[in-house]
Scaffold this active site. Structure first.
Site, PDB file in Angstrom:
ATOM      1  N   LYS A  50     -10.030  -2.558   7.677  1.00 44.71           N
ATOM      2  CA  LYS A  50      -8.858  -2.119   8.428  1.00 44.71           C
ATOM      3  C   LYS A  50      -9.321  -1.640   9.798  1.00 44.71           C
ATOM      4  O   LYS A  50     -10.212  -0.785   9.884  1.00 44.71           O
ATOM      5  CB  LYS A  50      -8.156  -0.984   7.665  1.00 44.71           C
ATOM      6  CG  LYS A  50      -6.969  -0.406   8.406  1.00 44.71           C
ATOM      7  CD  LYS A  50      -6.201   0.582   7.538  1.00 44.71           C
ATOM      8  CE  LYS A  50      -6.862   1.931   7.441  1.00 44.71           C
ATOM      9  NZ  LYS A  50      -5.989   2.939   6.800  1.00 44.71           N
ATOM     10  N   GLU A  54       0.849  -1.196   0.000  1.00 51.16           N
ATOM     11  CA  GLU A  54       0.000   0.000   0.000  1.00 51.16           C
ATOM     12  C   GLU A  54       0.884   1.246   0.000  1.00 51.16           C
ATOM     13  O   GLU A  54       1.670   1.448   0.924  1.00 51.16           O
ATOM     14  CB  GLU A  54      -0.895   0.024   1.244  1.00 51.16           C
ATOM     15  CG  GLU A  54      -1.659   1.331   1.421  1.00 51.16           C
ATOM     16  CD  GLU A  54      -2.295   1.479   2.801  1.00 51.16           C
ATOM     17  OE1 GLU A  54      -2.575   2.627   3.212  1.00 51.16           O
ATOM     18  OE2 GLU A  54      -2.511   0.447   3.473  1.00 51.16           O
TER      19      GLU A  54
END
Length: 217
Positions: A134, A42
């Site tokens: 998340k 990411e």
């Protein structure tokens, strides 16, 4: 949402995440991660240079990193989602749950990992077809929160991000609580390593972190 990408994050057990304004440093970090065995990364949308840097990382990936999935984090609105979707991001990650981002990713059938902090937000994500979220910020929620909510959402998969420590006891606590993976930012890709351009050490640290997590999960 692509189960292939979510499965890849879970199999890796960790998701390295970072941003750096210098495009060369950004590429060197990605190279070190790839050489260490990382196949999902990411990059974070944290500065004015982020989009152009990300495009450069995609070019590097396409030229020399087969098998690498490259996503973008810190997506907080539809415009950013659209910009990075057009750029070619493999997946999007947000620090929050956003109805406008949800609508965009559903329209375009994109993989999106929203950030959640409460059972209500997790439930909202689940009700909208999200199966991977998340937990953010991880340093405030802690493994005890994960252990408490996991039985309530048996079909959901979780990844704490923010404050996850790169040490065996902390990682064991998180995985024992039921997470699928952990987000690793500044605890892995440290400010000191970046300032010193020490990408060899970053590669070695990443390799050891990957081995440790694989031995735990």
């Amino acid at each position: 949402m692509s189960s292939t990408i979510i499965d890849a994050i879970g199999q890796q057990g960790m998701l390295p995440l970072y941003f750096h304004p210098d495009p060369v440093v950004s590429k060197n970090v990605l190279t070190a991660l790839y050489n260490a065995g990382i196949r999902v990364v990411e990059y974070t949308n944290r500065g004015q240079a982020a989009l152009e840097n990300f495009k450069g990382l995609l070019q590097l990936r396409d030229a020399s990193m087969p098998g690498m999935l490259l996503g973008i984090g810190t997506i907080k609105n539809e415009k950013d989602a659209a910009d990075y979707h057009r750029a070619g991001a493999d997946f999007l990650i947000s620090p929050c749950f956003s109805a406008e981002i949800l609508a965009y990713v559903q329209k375009h059938q994109l993989t999106w990992v929203p950030g959640c902090m409460t059972p209500s937000e997790i439930n909202q994500a689940e009700q909208n077809g999200i199966r991977f979220v998340k937990l953010f910020p991880g340093n405030l929620l802690k493994p005890g929160f994960m252990a408490a909510i996991k039985p309530l959402f048996p079909q959901m998969r979780f990844m704490p991000t923010g404050g996850v420590e790169l040490e065996e006891s902390n990682l064991k606590d998180w995985f024992a609580a039921g997470v699928s993976a952990v987000g690793m930012g500044s605890k892995l890709i440290t400010k000191t390593l970046l300032e010193e351009n020490d990408f060899n050490t970053l590669e070695e640290m990443t390799r050891k972190a990957l081995e440790l997590i694989q031995s735990i999960k």
